[in-house]
Design an enzyme around this catalytic site. Structure first.
Site, PDB file in Angstrom:
ATOM      1  N   GLY A  14       0.824  -1.202   0.000  1.00 36.76           N
ATOM      2  CA  GLY A  14       0.000   0.000   0.000  1.00 36.76           C
ATOM      3  C   GLY A  14       0.855   1.249   0.000  1.00 36.76           C
ATOM      4  CB  ILE A  16       2.886   2.316   4.739  1.00 42.02           C
ATOM      5  CG1 ILE A  16       2.040   3.395   5.428  1.00 42.02           C
ATOM      6  CG2 ILE A  16       4.087   1.970   5.604  1.00 42.02           C
ATOM      7  CD1 ILE A  16       1.514   2.992   6.786  1.00 42.02           C
ATOM      8  CB  CYS A 126       2.307   7.889  11.584  1.00 42.74           C
ATOM      9  SG  CYS A 126       0.505   8.036  11.634  1.00 42.74           S
ATOM     10  CG  ASN A 266       0.320  10.487   7.549  1.00 39.11           C
ATOM     11  OD1 ASN A 266       0.659  11.213   6.608  1.00 39.11           O
ATOM     12  ND2 ASN A 266      -0.743   9.712   7.465  1.00 39.11           N
TER      13      ASN A 266
END
Length: 287
Positions: A14, A16, A126, A266
């Site tokens: 994804g 991240i 985060c 984040n």
């Protein structure tokens, strides 16, 4: 020449996972050998464009392709326990970027020296990575009775796994703050903002404490922020006020360089922390 970089893999493709793979590719100490997902997706295509091997076979394909010295779990909190159950027999160090409360809780600038001591590392969240360096530093100069942390992230930076994990995020971040500060009462809130243009990632912290020494708060906060900027250059303290029994501090994180939009601080800060931990692990192991 022999490649002496540490072989690592990323579980999850994804937002991240793809940025994490990009950061690993730019590390002189790490070698991203594999990025895995559960199905064909844009993230895997982007990872392949970066030169990473990819697979749609999920954890099964990662286990077949291993062994890896480090595995980054960038999937979701509900699946993480099962991933650890199957991975710990391989001898890999598992770095958890999902908001579970499993493994040793680590924030690089606070206790990153534990990277070699535990095979299962938990990066909190985060918001935890943005707030805890400052809150831990403040807890060394006062006795916090109550800590409140309000994080605001752009809605566009929150993928499906992040939205699925919101309850985990709050519980895990609260637990991480208690662990690192000793505060008996902690409240964490998270806002996903649909504003246009998307706002930067922002963490507003309020500390109620006794025996606050106003003259030392500023230098302590500045030093803690500088340590974070060493690996997350977009990290900045944007406001700080000290009143009787109260400290209010706000930090913002913008994503600098790489593939992320600037508002996705984040994602940037937790991925930067994960890569730094893996590098600390590599450096300690080579001594």
């Amino acid at each position: 020449m022999t490649d002496t970089r540490t072989p690592v893999a990323v579980l999850g493709a994804g937002l991240i996972g793809v940025d994490l793979a990009d950061k690993i590719q730019r590390s002189p100490l790490l070698d991203c050998r594999l990025v895995v997902g559960r199905r064909e997706c844009l993230g895997l295509r982007r990872a392949a464009e970066m030169g990473c091997a990819t697979s749609t076979g999920g954890l099964d394909s990662l286990l077949e392709a291993g062994p890896f010295d480090v595995v980054f779990d960038a999937s979701n909190a509900d699946d993480h326990a099962g991933h650890w159950a199957r991975l710990h027999h391989t001898g890999a160090t598992l770095i958890d970027l999902t908001p579970t409360q499993l493994g040793a809780v680590v924030v690089p600038t606070v206790n990153g020296d534990q990277a070699l001591s535990h095979p299962h590392l938990n990066l909190v969240s985060c918001g935890g990575q943005a707030a805890i360096p400052l809150l831990h530093a403040l807890a060394q100069c006062c006795a916090p009775d109550y800590i409140e942390v309000v994080s605001t992230a752009a809605s566009a930076s929150a993928g499906p796994a992040t939205r699925l994990n919101l309850d985990h995020y709050i519980a895990t971040t609260q637990a991480g703050i208690r662990f690192f500060t000793g505060a008996p009462e902690v409240k964490v809130m998270l806002n996903l903002s649909p504003a246009t243009p998307p706002p930067p990632f922002r963490v507003a912290m309020t500390v109620l404490a006794t025996q606050i020494q106003p003259e030392v708060v500023g230098p302590i906060v500045a030093a803690a922020a500088a340590s974070v900027r060493a690996y997350a250059p977009g990290y900045a303290v944007t406001s700080l006020t000290v009143a009787q029994g109260r400290i209010c501090v706000t930090a913002e994180v913008t994503a600098e360089g790489g593939r992320l939009p600037r508002y996705a601080g984040n994602l940037d800060i937790i991925n930067a922390a994960a890569v730094l931990l893996a590098e600390q692990y590599t450096a300690a192991r080579s001594q």
